[in-house]
Write a protein that holds these residues in place. Sequence first.
Motif, PDB file in Angstrom:
ATOM      1  N   THR A 171      -6.843  -3.041  -5.316  1.00  0.00           N
ATOM      2  CA  THR A 171      -8.312  -3.092  -5.168  1.00  0.00           C
ATOM      3  C   THR A 171      -8.834  -1.950  -4.282  1.00  0.00           C
ATOM      4  OG1 THR A 171      -8.241  -4.459  -3.150  1.00  0.00           O
ATOM      5  CG2 THR A 171      -8.240  -5.634  -5.252  1.00  0.00           C
ATOM      6  N   HIS A 172      -7.936  -1.241  -3.556  1.00  0.00           N
ATOM      7  CA  HIS A 172      -8.398  -0.361  -2.479  1.00  0.00           C
ATOM      8  C   HIS A 172      -9.320   0.771  -2.946  1.00  0.00           C
ATOM      9  CE1 HIS A 172      -4.840  -1.557   0.396  1.00  0.00           C
ATOM     10  NE2 HIS A 172      -5.611  -2.565   0.063  1.00  0.00           N
ATOM     11  N   VAL A 173      -8.909   1.502  -3.993  1.00  0.00           N
ATOM     12  CA  VAL A 173      -9.699   2.686  -4.380  1.00  0.00           C
ATOM     13  C   VAL A 173     -11.080   2.256  -4.886  1.00  0.00           C
ATOM     14  CG1 VAL A 173      -9.829   4.696  -5.888  1.00  0.00           C
ATOM     15  CG2 VAL A 173      -7.662   4.112  -4.797  1.00  0.00           C
ATOM     16  N   ASP A 174     -11.142   1.192  -5.705  1.00  0.00           N
ATOM     17  CA  ASP A 174     -12.455   0.731  -6.202  1.00  0.00           C
ATOM     18  C   ASP A 174     -13.362   0.340  -5.038  1.00  0.00           C
ATOM     19  OD1 ASP A 174     -11.746   1.112  -8.795  1.00  0.00           O
ATOM     20  OD2 ASP A 174     -11.214  -0.989  -9.197  1.00  0.00           O
ATOM     21  N   LEU A 175     -12.791  -0.351  -4.050  1.00  0.00           N
ATOM     22  CA  LEU A 175     -13.619  -0.795  -2.915  1.00  0.00           C
ATOM     23  C   LEU A 175     -14.030   0.393  -2.046  1.00  0.00           C
ATOM     24  CD1 LEU A 175     -11.728  -4.117  -2.062  1.00  0.00           C
ATOM     25  CD2 LEU A 175     -14.015  -3.909  -3.060  1.00  0.00           C
ATOM     26  N   LEU A 176     -13.125   1.369  -1.902  1.00  0.00           N
ATOM     27  CA  LEU A 176     -13.502   2.581  -1.143  1.00  0.00           C
ATOM     28  C   LEU A 176     -14.646   3.298  -1.855  1.00  0.00           C
ATOM     29  CD1 LEU A 176     -10.057   4.054   0.003  1.00  0.00           C
ATOM     30  CD2 LEU A 176     -11.932   3.290   1.477  1.00  0.00           C
ATOM     31  N   GLN A 177     -14.576   3.318  -3.190  1.00  0.00           N
ATOM     32  CA  GLN A 177     -15.639   3.976  -3.953  1.00  0.00           C
ATOM     33  C   GLN A 177     -16.980   3.275  -3.718  1.00  0.00           C
ATOM     34  OE1 GLN A 177     -14.532   5.098  -7.838  1.00  0.00           O
ATOM     35  NE2 GLN A 177     -16.354   6.402  -7.959  1.00  0.00           N
ATOM     36  N   LEU A 178     -16.953   1.936  -3.745  1.00  0.00           N
ATOM     37  CA  LEU A 178     -18.194   1.183  -3.479  1.00  0.00           C
ATOM     38  C   LEU A 178     -18.707   1.494  -2.069  1.00  0.00           C
ATOM     39  CD1 LEU A 178     -17.440  -2.354  -5.012  1.00  0.00           C
ATOM     40  CD2 LEU A 178     -19.080  -0.647  -5.842  1.00  0.00           C
ATOM     41  N   ILE A 183     -11.191  -3.049   4.561  1.00  0.00           N
ATOM     42  CA  ILE A 183     -10.618  -3.447   3.270  1.00  0.00           C
ATOM     43  C   ILE A 183      -9.182  -3.898   3.513  1.00  0.00           C
ATOM     44  CG2 ILE A 183     -10.005  -2.654   0.950  1.00  0.00           C
ATOM     45  CD1 ILE A 183     -12.259  -0.528   1.260  1.00  0.00           C
ATOM     46  N   ALA A 184      -8.959  -5.200   3.396  1.00  0.00           N
ATOM     47  CA  ALA A 184      -7.627  -5.770   3.651  1.00  0.00           C
ATOM     48  C   ALA A 184      -7.185  -6.610   2.455  1.00  0.00           C
ATOM     49  CB  ALA A 184      -7.659  -6.618   4.926  1.00  0.00           C
ATOM     50  N   PRO A 240     -19.179   3.024   6.272  1.00  0.00           N
ATOM     51  CA  PRO A 240     -17.858   3.442   6.756  1.00  0.00           C
ATOM     52  C   PRO A 240     -16.806   2.378   6.449  1.00  0.00           C
ATOM     53  CG  PRO A 240     -19.523   3.679   8.484  1.00  0.00           C
ATOM     54  CD  PRO A 240     -20.173   2.922   7.360  1.00  0.00           C
ATOM     55  N   ALA A 241     -15.577   2.845   6.159  1.00  0.00           N
ATOM     56  CA  ALA A 241     -14.532   1.880   5.763  1.00  0.00           C
ATOM     57  C   ALA A 241     -13.208   2.172   6.442  1.00  0.00           C
ATOM     58  CB  ALA A 241     -14.350   1.927   4.245  1.00  0.00           C
ATOM     59  N   LEU A 242     -12.581   1.112   6.900  1.00  0.00           N
ATOM     60  CA  LEU A 242     -11.177   1.157   7.328  1.00  0.00           C
ATOM     61  C   LEU A 242     -10.394   0.434   6.244  1.00  0.00           C
ATOM     62  CD1 LEU A 242      -8.751   1.398   9.302  1.00  0.00           C
ATOM     63  CD2 LEU A 242      -9.578  -0.669  10.440  1.00  0.00           C
ATOM     64  N   CYS A 243      -9.506   1.160   5.561  1.00  0.00           N
ATOM     65  CA  CYS A 243      -8.791   0.583   4.412  1.00  0.00           C
ATOM     66  C   CYS A 243      -7.308   0.478   4.715  1.00  0.00           C
ATOM     67  CB  CYS A 243      -9.013   1.477   3.194  1.00  0.00           C
ATOM     68  SG  CYS A 243      -8.116   0.917   1.738  1.00  0.00           S
ATOM     69  N   GLU A 244      -6.737  -0.659   4.410  1.00  0.00           N
ATOM     70  CA  GLU A 244      -5.303  -0.856   4.633  1.00  0.00           C
ATOM     71  C   GLU A 244      -4.473   0.132   3.810  1.00  0.00           C
ATOM     72  OE1 GLU A 244      -3.082  -1.880   6.359  1.00  0.00           O
ATOM     73  OE2 GLU A 244      -4.210  -3.107   7.736  1.00  0.00           O
ATOM     74  N   LYS A 245      -3.278   0.396   4.295  1.00  0.00           N
ATOM     75  CA  LYS A 245      -2.320   1.210   3.547  1.00  0.00           C
ATOM     76  C   LYS A 245      -1.659   0.320   2.521  1.00  0.00           C
ATOM     77  CE  LYS A 245       1.303  -0.219   4.174  1.00  0.00           C
ATOM     78  NZ  LYS A 245       1.886  -1.556   3.843  1.00  0.00           N
ATOM     79  N   PRO A 246      -1.061   0.846   1.446  1.00  0.00           N
ATOM     80  CA  PRO A 246      -1.264   2.198   0.968  1.00  0.00           C
ATOM     81  C   PRO A 246      -2.604   2.321   0.263  1.00  0.00           C
ATOM     82  CG  PRO A 246       0.175   1.013  -0.543  1.00  0.00           C
ATOM     83  CD  PRO A 246      -0.155   0.057   0.577  1.00  0.00           C
ATOM     84  N   VAL A 247      -3.122   3.559   0.141  1.00  0.00           N
ATOM     85  CA  VAL A 247      -4.403   3.739  -0.557  1.00  0.00           C
ATOM     86  C   VAL A 247      -4.276   3.163  -1.964  1.00  0.00           C
ATOM     87  CG1 VAL A 247      -6.060   5.435  -1.414  1.00  0.00           C
ATOM     88  CG2 VAL A 247      -4.901   5.831   0.765  1.00  0.00           C
ATOM     89  N   ASP A 248      -3.166   3.482  -2.617  1.00  0.00           N
ATOM     90  CA  ASP A 248      -2.860   2.962  -3.957  1.00  0.00           C
ATOM     91  C   ASP A 248      -1.374   3.239  -4.171  1.00  0.00           C
ATOM     92  OD1 ASP A 248      -4.636   2.130  -6.540  1.00  0.00           O
ATOM     93  OD2 ASP A 248      -2.845   3.201  -7.202  1.00  0.00           O
TER      94      ASP A 248
END
Length: 337
Positions: A76-83, A70-71, A90-98
């Motif tokens: 958008t990060h939390v919604d995409l992590l939820q999906l 998730i870049a 598995p997900a690698l999400c950019e900082k910050p989470v929110d």
Amino acid sequence: MDKLRIGLIGAGRIGRVHAECVATLPGTTLQWVCDRDTESATRVSRAQGGRVTANPRDVFEAPDVDAIIIASSTPTHVDLLQLAVEAGVPALCEKPVDLDIARVDEFRQQATSAAVPIAIGFNRRFDPHFAYLRERIASGDIGSLEQLSITSRDLKPGATEYLATSGGIFKDLTIHDFDTARSFIPSIVEVFARGATLFSRSIANLDDYDTASVLLIGAAGEQVSITNSRHAAYGFDQRVEAFGSEGLLTVGNVSDTSVRHWSATSVEALQPYQNFFLERYSQSYLLQLSEFAKAVRGEPNRCAGYDDGRAALMLANAADRSARTGQAVSVDLDGMA
Ligand SMILES: NC(=O)c1ccc[n+]([C@@H]2O[C@H](COP(=O)([O-])OP(=O)(O)OC[C@H]3O[C@@H](n4cnc5c(N)ncnc54)[C@H](O)[C@@H]3O)[C@@H](O)[C@H]2O)c1
């Protein structure tokens, strides 16, 4: 083992870096590139491969995706992590989470009990210089760590439109240094910060700071000082100094070559420092992906987790409060925000 098939969401500045890493690492391949701006996605796909879509759900529902990166923009990060959690990807999400700790906490239980790994993109943990510094400290070279100094100055401020939505200096710039600090001293209990606007009227107009100093206190009384500026006339300034009971270890700035030049006007002249974060930390993004691939395969790994993302945001909030009130702020990184 087969290559991990990666879906990338967000094909902007950092998305392009991740796409290149996925295409470069022997064990990964770029399967999907998603961006609401399909032109950006198409450009990345032409360069590094992958099918293009503007809809993230296409990536989560695809049968040929083993993991996602998730870049996309921070909100958008939390919604995409939820999906990702719901789809079991598995997900690698950019900082910050929110930018909002309440939003991070709402999703915390789901994120930390998910059946799939969730990693947060604190790439500087994987910088080979900082990683070697940690190894030398762990092997006892400087005895017990008492003080850490982190200097982190950007080359120049980002565009005003970027800064306006960045969350301010502590959540945007210092957040990397909070995580670096915690990679040496995980338990921080107190934060004292000062901010100033010394050179940028546009940053002052945003009620933000262009200059900041932070003092973190560890659970054993260790001290971490962080020095930040949004500009540095001599280039991207990234140094760490670790002081312990038996000695000192330092990481200096990095140039492309160590060749030095002596002349009538200067001595010991080096090439300029590596330009900005994309150059200085290029290896760290690749090493981070390699660790994430281990996480996806269920192997031991050094990825930063969801609670590391939460801790960095809590420290940023505490620093902002301290800078605005002039008071030290106590933090309990394991407790409620
Ligand atoms: N780790 C690092 O060193 C580092 C460096 C830069 C940025 N970042 C982080 O990465 C994230 C992106 O930053 P950037 O500088 O690449 O921004 P950017 O604006 O260049 O790119 C973001 C992209 O996401 C796309 N996007 C936004 N919402 C979307 C959605 N719902 N679905 C699909 N695509 C969507 C946008 O169209 C854009 O192309 C931010 O959270 C930022 O904090 C991390």
